[in-house]
Design a protein around this motif. Structure first.
Motif, PDB file in Angstrom:
ATOM      1  N   THR A  38       7.771  -7.671 -79.305  1.00  0.00           N
ATOM      2  CA  THR A  38       6.838  -6.582 -79.006  1.00  0.00           C
ATOM      3  C   THR A  38       7.512  -5.369 -78.361  1.00  0.00           C
ATOM      4  O   THR A  38       6.824  -4.461 -77.917  1.00  0.00           O
ATOM      5  CB  THR A  38       5.704  -7.070 -78.076  1.00  0.00           C
TER       6      THR A  38
ATOM      7  N   SER B 110      11.119  -2.846 -83.315  1.00  0.00           N
ATOM      8  CA  SER B 110      10.348  -2.706 -84.543  1.00  0.00           C
ATOM      9  C   SER B 110      11.268  -2.679 -85.755  1.00  0.00           C
ATOM     10  O   SER B 110      12.498  -2.673 -85.632  1.00  0.00           O
ATOM     11  CB  SER B 110       9.472  -1.447 -84.489  1.00  0.00           C
TER      12      SER B 110
ATOM     13  N   THR C 247      11.890  -0.625 -89.537  1.00  0.00           N
ATOM     14  CA  THR C 247      11.577   0.620 -90.230  1.00  0.00           C
ATOM     15  C   THR C 247      12.494   0.815 -91.428  1.00  0.00           C
ATOM     16  O   THR C 247      13.617   0.316 -91.458  1.00  0.00           O
ATOM     17  CB  THR C 247      11.677   1.825 -89.260  1.00  0.00           C
TER      18      THR C 247
ATOM     19  N   HIS D  29       6.901  -1.023 -75.594  1.00  0.00           N
ATOM     20  CA  HIS D  29       5.703  -1.564 -76.245  1.00  0.00           C
ATOM     21  C   HIS D  29       4.951  -0.460 -76.991  1.00  0.00           C
ATOM     22  O   HIS D  29       4.467  -0.680 -78.109  1.00  0.00           O
ATOM     23  CB  HIS D  29       4.787  -2.223 -75.214  1.00  0.00           C
TER      24      HIS D  29
ATOM     25  N   ARG E 182       6.249   2.245 -78.313  1.00  0.00           N
ATOM     26  CA  ARG E 182       7.045   2.564 -79.502  1.00  0.00           C
ATOM     27  C   ARG E 182       6.806   1.549 -80.619  1.00  0.00           C
ATOM     28  O   ARG E 182       6.710   1.906 -81.791  1.00  0.00           O
ATOM     29  CB  ARG E 182       8.531   2.593 -79.153  1.00  0.00           C
ATOM     30  N   THR E 183       6.700   0.273 -80.245  1.00  0.00           N
ATOM     31  CA  THR E 183       6.466  -0.779 -81.246  1.00  0.00           C
ATOM     32  C   THR E 183       5.095  -0.626 -81.884  1.00  0.00           C
ATOM     33  O   THR E 183       4.953  -0.762 -83.101  1.00  0.00           O
ATOM     34  CB  THR E 183       6.621  -2.174 -80.607  1.00  0.00           C
TER      35      THR E 183
ATOM     36  N   THR F  77       5.112   2.111 -84.426  1.00  0.00           N
ATOM     37  CA  THR F  77       5.940   1.871 -85.618  1.00  0.00           C
ATOM     38  C   THR F  77       5.402   0.612 -86.312  1.00  0.00           C
ATOM     39  O   THR F  77       4.226   0.553 -86.626  1.00  0.00           O
ATOM     40  CB  THR F  77       7.425   1.790 -85.238  1.00  0.00           C
ATOM     41  N   GLN F  78       6.238  -0.386 -86.560  1.00  0.00           N
ATOM     42  CA  GLN F  78       5.746  -1.588 -87.234  1.00  0.00           C
ATOM     43  C   GLN F  78       6.632  -2.792 -86.959  1.00  0.00           C
ATOM     44  O   GLN F  78       7.813  -2.647 -86.681  1.00  0.00           O
ATOM     45  CB  GLN F  78       5.613  -1.358 -88.736  1.00  0.00           C
ATOM     46  N   SER F  79       6.010  -3.965 -87.055  1.00  0.00           N
ATOM     47  CA  SER F  79       6.722  -5.223 -86.837  1.00  0.00           C
ATOM     48  C   SER F  79       6.995  -5.964 -88.137  1.00  0.00           C
ATOM     49  O   SER F  79       7.582  -7.041 -88.117  1.00  0.00           O
ATOM     50  CB  SER F  79       5.899  -6.130 -85.908  1.00  0.00           C
ATOM     51  N   SER F  80       6.542  -5.400 -89.251  1.00  0.00           N
ATOM     52  CA  SER F  80       6.809  -6.043 -90.540  1.00  0.00           C
ATOM     53  C   SER F  80       6.970  -4.987 -91.627  1.00  0.00           C
ATOM     54  O   SER F  80       6.492  -3.860 -91.492  1.00  0.00           O
ATOM     55  CB  SER F  80       5.689  -7.025 -90.902  1.00  0.00           C
TER      56      SER F  80
ATOM     57  N   HIS G 217      14.010  -0.906 -78.900  1.00  0.00           N
ATOM     58  CA  HIS G 217      13.418   0.079 -77.999  1.00  0.00           C
ATOM     59  C   HIS G 217      13.806  -0.132 -76.536  1.00  0.00           C
ATOM     60  O   HIS G 217      13.584   0.755 -75.718  1.00  0.00           O
ATOM     61  CB  HIS G 217      11.890   0.070 -78.137  1.00  0.00           C
TER      62      HIS G 217
END
Length: 138
Positions: free
Chosen positions: A44, A47, A49, A90, A92-93, A96-99, A122
């Motif tokens: 968390t 990320s 990208t 957190h 920033r995550t 953006t994206q985790s997948s 991050h």
């Protein structure tokens, strides 16, 4: 057909780390002519990208933009248990994206000419990060 792989990497601290070659290795090993590659990051405060992979200034500009958007040590944040970069990481995550999902064609990632897959750390200090790669197709 479904194949799943997991790998870990230790980041040097804040910044973008190109993981394209590592992911491509798993896609090649799966031997899928047409399908999808799904990446999931189990954290968390980092990320995933797709980013320009030719000019490293793009990456440093993205980092500068994110620092302006979610600065470390902002007095707005109450969650500071792990330091001044904790809550901004957190934020920033979430922004953006985790997948990621990337098409697979002819047993290769179907990326654009200037696209690379990056883990975006991050946090300021080094962390061990875990990624699951799931490849589906025929």
């Amino acid at each position: 057909m479904h194949k799943q792989y997991k790998f870990e990497l230790t980041t040097p601290g804040r910044g973008l780390i190109n993981i394209t070659d590592e992911v491509a290795k798993y896609v090649n090993h799966a031997n899928v002519s047409t399908g999808l590659c799904h990446l999931f990051l189990h954290h968390t405060s980092a990320s995933l990208t797709l980013c320009e992979n030719h000019d490293p200034l793009v990456q440093s500009d993205l980092e500068a933009f994110m620092l302006r958007l979610a600065p470390d040590g902002d007095t707005l944040y109450e969650h500071i248990a792990e330091g001044p970069d904790d809550m901004p990481s957190h934020v920033r995550t979430v922004l953006t994206q985790s997948s990621l999902i990337i098409p697979v064609s002819d047993n290769k990632l179907a990326l654009g000419t200037w696209q690379g897959i990056y883990l975006w750390e991050h946090r300021l200090r080094s962390h061990k990060r875990k990624i699951t790669v799931t490849i589906q197709g025929d």
